[in-house]
Each structure stands twice: as structure tokens, then as C-alpha cells.
Scaffold this motif. Structure first.
Motif, PDB file in Angstrom:
ATOM      1  N   ILE A  93       0.849  -1.189   0.000  1.00  0.00           N
ATOM      2  CA  ILE A  93       0.000   0.000   0.000  1.00  0.00           C
ATOM      3  C   ILE A  93       0.887   1.243   0.000  1.00  0.00           C
ATOM      4  CG2 ILE A  93      -1.849  -1.198   1.244  1.00  0.00           C
ATOM      5  CD1 ILE A  93      -1.099   0.516   3.711  1.00  0.00           C
ATOM      6  N   SER A  94       0.269   2.382  -0.244  1.00  0.00           N
ATOM      7  CA  SER A  94       1.006   3.648  -0.317  1.00  0.00           C
ATOM      8  C   SER A  94       0.750   4.496   0.927  1.00  0.00           C
ATOM      9  CB  SER A  94       0.551   4.423  -1.554  1.00  0.00           C
ATOM     10  OG  SER A  94      -0.822   4.767  -1.407  1.00  0.00           O
ATOM     11  N   ASP A  95       1.434   5.618   0.989  1.00  0.00           N
ATOM     12  CA  ASP A  95       1.250   6.546   2.106  1.00  0.00           C
ATOM     13  C   ASP A  95      -0.184   7.057   2.191  1.00  0.00           C
ATOM     14  OD1 ASP A  95       3.870   6.268   2.863  1.00  0.00           O
ATOM     15  OD2 ASP A  95       4.568   8.058   1.831  1.00  0.00           O
ATOM     16  N   ARG A  96      -0.839   7.240   1.041  1.00  0.00           N
ATOM     17  CA  ARG A  96      -2.205   7.769   1.036  1.00  0.00           C
ATOM     18  C   ARG A  96      -3.144   6.849   1.812  1.00  0.00           C
ATOM     19  NH1 ARG A  96      -5.807  11.092  -1.768  1.00  0.00           N
ATOM     20  NH2 ARG A  96      -4.040  12.498  -1.872  1.00  0.00           N
ATOM     21  N   LEU A  97      -3.024   5.550   1.609  1.00  0.00           N
ATOM     22  CA  LEU A  97      -3.880   4.609   2.333  1.00  0.00           C
ATOM     23  C   LEU A  97      -3.512   4.575   3.806  1.00  0.00           C
ATOM     24  CD1 LEU A  97      -4.524   3.741  -0.612  1.00  0.00           C
ATOM     25  CD2 LEU A  97      -4.787   1.425   0.259  1.00  0.00           C
ATOM     26  N   MET A  98      -2.263   4.906   4.134  1.00  0.00           N
ATOM     27  CA  MET A  98      -1.842   4.990   5.534  1.00  0.00           C
ATOM     28  C   MET A  98      -2.518   6.180   6.217  1.00  0.00           C
ATOM     29  SD  MET A  98       0.519   2.818   6.703  1.00  0.00           S
ATOM     30  CE  MET A  98       1.233   3.852   7.971  1.00  0.00           C
ATOM     31  N   ARG A  99      -2.498   7.324   5.549  1.00  0.00           N
ATOM     32  CA  ARG A  99      -2.944   8.576   6.171  1.00  0.00           C
ATOM     33  C   ARG A  99      -4.465   8.690   6.253  1.00  0.00           C
ATOM     34  NH1 ARG A  99       0.738  10.677   2.409  1.00  0.00           N
ATOM     35  NH2 ARG A  99      -1.027  11.538   1.249  1.00  0.00           N
ATOM     36  N   SER A 100      -5.150   8.209   5.218  1.00  0.00           N
ATOM     37  CA  SER A 100      -6.607   8.395   5.144  1.00  0.00           C
ATOM     38  C   SER A 100      -7.282   7.045   4.939  1.00  0.00           C
ATOM     39  CB  SER A 100      -6.960   9.341   3.986  1.00  0.00           C
ATOM     40  OG  SER A 100      -6.239  10.552   4.092  1.00  0.00           O
ATOM     41  N   PRO A 101      -7.546   6.313   6.013  1.00  0.00           N
ATOM     42  CA  PRO A 101      -8.056   4.939   5.881  1.00  0.00           C
ATOM     43  C   PRO A 101      -9.526   4.809   5.511  1.00  0.00           C
ATOM     44  CG  PRO A 101      -7.822   5.516   8.195  1.00  0.00           C
ATOM     45  CD  PRO A 101      -7.243   6.656   7.415  1.00  0.00           C
ATOM     46  N   GLN A 102     -10.326   5.873   5.677  1.00  0.00           N
ATOM     47  CA  GLN A 102     -11.771   5.745   5.457  1.00  0.00           C
ATOM     48  C   GLN A 102     -12.095   5.376   4.016  1.00  0.00           C
ATOM     49  OE1 GLN A 102     -12.809   9.671   7.278  1.00  0.00           O
ATOM     50  NE2 GLN A 102     -14.327   8.475   8.386  1.00  0.00           N
ATOM     51  N   HIS A 103     -12.859   4.305   3.848  1.00  0.00           N
ATOM     52  CA  HIS A 103     -13.290   3.812   2.537  1.00  0.00           C
ATOM     53  C   HIS A 103     -12.099   3.527   1.612  1.00  0.00           C
ATOM     54  CE1 HIS A 103     -17.526   4.108   3.343  1.00  0.00           C
ATOM     55  NE2 HIS A 103     -17.426   5.388   3.663  1.00  0.00           N
ATOM     56  N   ARG A 104     -11.015   3.088   2.199  1.00  0.00           N
ATOM     57  CA  ARG A 104      -9.849   2.690   1.414  1.00  0.00           C
ATOM     58  C   ARG A 104      -9.484   1.256   1.768  1.00  0.00           C
ATOM     59  NH1 ARG A 104      -9.424   8.297   1.765  1.00  0.00           N
ATOM     60  NH2 ARG A 104      -8.833   9.206  -0.251  1.00  0.00           N
ATOM     61  N   ALA A 105      -8.990   0.524   0.780  1.00  0.00           N
ATOM     62  CA  ALA A 105      -8.736  -0.903   0.992  1.00  0.00           C
ATOM     63  C   ALA A 105      -7.673  -1.386   0.017  1.00  0.00           C
ATOM     64  CB  ALA A 105     -10.029  -1.695   0.796  1.00  0.00           C
ATOM     65  N   VAL A 106      -7.233  -2.608   0.239  1.00  0.00           N
ATOM     66  CA  VAL A 106      -6.343  -3.278  -0.711  1.00  0.00           C
ATOM     67  C   VAL A 106      -6.795  -4.727  -0.847  1.00  0.00           C
ATOM     68  CG1 VAL A 106      -4.631  -3.899   1.074  1.00  0.00           C
ATOM     69  CG2 VAL A 106      -3.933  -3.763  -1.333  1.00  0.00           C
ATOM     70  N   TYR A 107      -6.834  -5.212  -2.079  1.00  0.00           N
ATOM     71  CA  TYR A 107      -7.113  -6.616  -2.368  1.00  0.00           C
ATOM     72  C   TYR A 107      -5.789  -7.293  -2.694  1.00  0.00           C
ATOM     73  CZ  TYR A 107     -12.155  -5.723  -2.666  1.00  0.00           C
ATOM     74  OH  TYR A 107     -13.456  -5.404  -2.376  1.00  0.00           O
ATOM     75  N   LEU A 108      -5.561  -8.480  -2.099  1.00  0.00           N
ATOM     76  CA  LEU A 108      -4.278  -9.161  -2.244  1.00  0.00           C
ATOM     77  C   LEU A 108      -4.457 -10.623  -2.612  1.00  0.00           C
ATOM     78  CD1 LEU A 108      -2.683  -7.951   1.116  1.00  0.00           C
ATOM     79  CD2 LEU A 108      -2.100  -7.071  -1.144  1.00  0.00           C
ATOM     80  N   THR A 109      -3.516 -11.154  -3.388  1.00  0.00           N
ATOM     81  CA  THR A 109      -3.410 -12.591  -3.546  1.00  0.00           C
ATOM     82  C   THR A 109      -2.571 -13.138  -2.396  1.00  0.00           C
ATOM     83  OG1 THR A 109      -1.432 -12.334  -4.931  1.00  0.00           O
ATOM     84  CG2 THR A 109      -3.565 -12.523  -6.058  1.00  0.00           C
ATOM     85  N   LYS A 110      -2.644 -14.445  -2.177  1.00  0.00           N
ATOM     86  CA  LYS A 110      -1.906 -15.061  -1.082  1.00  0.00           C
ATOM     87  C   LYS A 110      -0.405 -14.847  -1.232  1.00  0.00           C
ATOM     88  CE  LYS A 110      -1.426 -19.457   1.383  1.00  0.00           C
ATOM     89  NZ  LYS A 110      -1.828 -20.898   1.404  1.00  0.00           N
TER      90      LYS A 110
END
Length: 359
Positions: A93-110
């Protein structure tokens, strides 16, 4: 599975595999995409960001045709700041997802080689990574994912401008290609600054993965394209690959010179690094990065055969402070406690990867 990903120090794209893996550690492709009828994340309100989440969630099952496995979603609001920091340390993830978590997500493979960031600078950022110098493989995967998303969603595209993105430098293809390099030879011979200074003339940027241009612990550098507008995806890839090929050649020449003219000193530093990582009781983050660089150089030059090369990626991640704090389930560890835990993990990983020490 969430905890398994957060605590796993093995990354498939940090294995000693692929072309030119003595210098090139990994190749990464990023594609930025936005929904046509919703403002960019930096202008959207929470309701609009929520709409992006919902629409992407509906398209995710179709991606299994490419990923060949379900993707795990990690919603930033449901993670602690420490857990988000671990994902950032893993380059997921990037700094943006760190700073502003509301309605932000990441989808990952195993395997964590494919990820989709939601509501970062753009609504969707597709990321595909592989080991060694191989931009074609992650590019093919990223395009396959993009094709499915375009079938499922209304993506913002202009006939003249190409894909519309929040940053003008991403307009057009929306493509960012990057390669992670280990350059101890150029750092030691003080030639890496020449690479950094000339890269903008080629439309590229070279930045240390850790530290800054004055201090580059670990000798790790990322080289990436700066512009996308006016160029095709293939032109961007070819330009980056050509530059990386040149840098690899320079790095190998520098290593050859070190091995020829400073063989005894080089061997001493490599074995000292191996010994320190094997027996030290306290290790700082910066110190481990420096030691791992020497150890990796020694393995690549066949100066040391005491440990399997697979350990490098595991030790690199296990050296990170937030990763260790999360593993210990205690973000209030003192510096001494973290340094003790870090040294403990270095010793354990080396012991697990011990091989014959015959020269």
C-alpha cells in the motif's frame, strides 16, 4: 489469512529468481484507473468513496480468472496504524492509504504478487510484481486484470488524453513501471550519483528505497518511468528495460573491479557481515540493511556459500521495525527490545538456511 499475510516474511517477488537476479531484485507494474462518474479520491466525499468500494467489490470475483485464487480484502479502517505500516513496508500500500483509511482498501493474492489499491490517489491502482528483470510478465497480468475491470466498470477514458488520472504525469497509459536494483558496486565506487543525475534526461527517476540521495542504506534503488502521456505502454517498457540493462552492466563492472583490486577487503566485509548477522544480540534497522547488502553481494559473487540466497528477502522484511512490532503484538517495544528481537530473527533465519560452508 489476514494475520498470516501480516506476519509472513516471505515475498514471492523477493526470491533469487528471474533474469539478472544478481542485480535486479524485482520488477513492478502499476496501472491507475478511475471510474467515469465519480470524482478522483482527493475530491470525492466519503459517500462517493464508498461507491467506488462497492463497485470494485462486485467486480473482484471475475478477477479469479487471472489470479487463479480468491483475493483477500483488507479494509484500512479495520486495521491498526501498525498493521497498515506493515503493509506499506511490504510495498503493498502507499502513504495515502496509511494517512486516510476511510473507505480505502487493498485486495491481495496469497503470494502478494498481485494487489489492487482502492481509493488511493486514483480509484483503482493495479499492482503486479515478479522477481528479477521481467517487466513483460507483470504487464501481461496487469493488462488481463484491467481488461476484466473494463468489462465490469465504466472506466474514465478520453480519446485524445487516454486514461484520466489524478496526476497529470500518469495521463495517457496510466502506467508506472519500476525495477528494484541492488547496487553495492556503484555505491562503493561512488558512481551511483551519475546514474541518479542522468535518469531524468531519459524520462526516468532513480531513488533509494531507504534513506535519501546522500545516504542509501542497503544499496537498494528503484528506477521508474516519470511520464506516460504521449508514449505507448511498449515504448515506456522498452525505455526502462534499456536503462536497467545499462545499469546492470555498470554494476557488474564495478563488482568485478572490487573483486579484482580489493578482493581481500571485500571478502573480509562479506564474512564479517555473515558473522555479525549470525551471532549479534543487538542490531539496528540501518545496520541490518548494510550487513544484508554485503551478504547478498558475497552470495552473488560466490564469495560465501554458508547460507542459501533465499534468506535475503526474508531477512530484509524481518529487519523492519513495524513488522517486528506487529509480530510481537506490541507497538510499545523499546528500541533495545526491537534491536534484540531483530537480531534474534536474523540468527534464526540464517540458521534455517544454513548450507555447506565448503569453498
Amino acid at each position: 489469512m489476514r494475520e498470516a499475510i501480516l506476519q509472513d516474511n516471505r515475498l514471492s517477488w523477493l526470491q533469487p529468481e528471474g533474469a539478472d537476479n544478481d542485480v535486479v531484485l524485482a520488477s513492478r507494474i502499476l496501472l491507475s484507473r478511475n471510474l467515469r462518474d465519480i470524482p478522483f479520491p482527493n475530491r470525492a466525499d466519503l459517500h462517493e468513496l464508498g461507491k467506488v468500494e462497492e463497485r470494485l467489490a462486485g467486480a473482484i470475483p471475475a478477477l479469479q480468472a487471472v489470479t487463479e485464487e480468491p483475493m483477500l480484502v483488507m479494509e484500512m479502517e479495520k486495521l491498526s496504524p501498525l498493521q497498515r505500516e506493515v503493509l506499506r513496508e511490504k510495498q503493498l500500500i502507499s502513504d495515502r492509504l496509511m494517512r486516510s483509511p476511510q473507505h480505502r482498501a487493498v485486495y491481495l493474492t496469497k503470494k502478494q504478487d498481485i494487489s489492487l489499491m482502492v481509493n488511493e490517489d486514483d480509484h483503482i491502482r493495479i499492482q503486479c510484481i515478479t522477481a528479477g528483470l521481467d517487466l513483460a510478465k507483470p504487464l501481461k497480468k496487469a493488462f488481463a486484470i484491467d481488461d476484466i475491470l473494463e468489462e465490469q466498470l465504466d472506466i474514465a477514458f478520453d480519446e485524445k488524453m487516454g486514461y484520466l488520472t489524478s496526476s497529470p504525469t500518469n495521463l495517457g497509459t496510466g502506467l508506472r513501471a519500476a525495477v528494484l536494483l541492488h547496487l553495492p558496486g556503484l555505491v562503493f565506487t561512488r558512481n551511483v550519483s551519475n546514474i541518479i543525475n542522468i535518469s531524468p534526461q531519459l524520462g526516468l527517476a532513480v531513488r533509494p528505497l531507504f534513506g535519501d540521495e546522500k545516504e542509501q542504506p542497503g544499496c537498494l534503488f528503484q528506477i521508474a518511468n516519470q511520464l506516460t502521456l504521449g508514449y505507448s505502454e511498449q515504448e515506456l517498457i522498452d525505455n526502462l528495460r534499456g536503462a536497467v540493462t545499462e545499469i546492470v552492466a555498470h554494476e557488474r563492472r564495478a563488482r568485478k573491479a572490487l573483486a579484482l583490486y580489493m578482493k581481500e577487503r571485500l571478502e573480509d566485509e562479506v564474512w564479517r557481515a555473515f558473522g555479525t548477522l549470525s551471532y549479534a544480540r543487538l542490531l539496528s534497522e540501518k545496520e541490518v540493511l548494510e550487513l544484508l547488502s554485503r551478504l547478498r553481494l558475497g552470495m552473488d559473487l560466490k564469495l560465501i556459500r554458508g547460507v542459501a540466497p533465499e534468506c535475503y528477502g526474508q531477512m530484509l522484511l524481518a529487519s523492519r521495525t513495524s513488522f517486528l512490532q506487529n509480530l510481537a503484538a506490541n507497538e510499545n517495544l523499546s528500541k533495545a527490545e526491537i534491536d534484540r528481537l531483530r537480531a534474534q530473527h536474523m540468527r534464526r533465519i540464517i540458521e534455517e538456511h544454513q548450507v555447506s560452508l565448503e569453498e
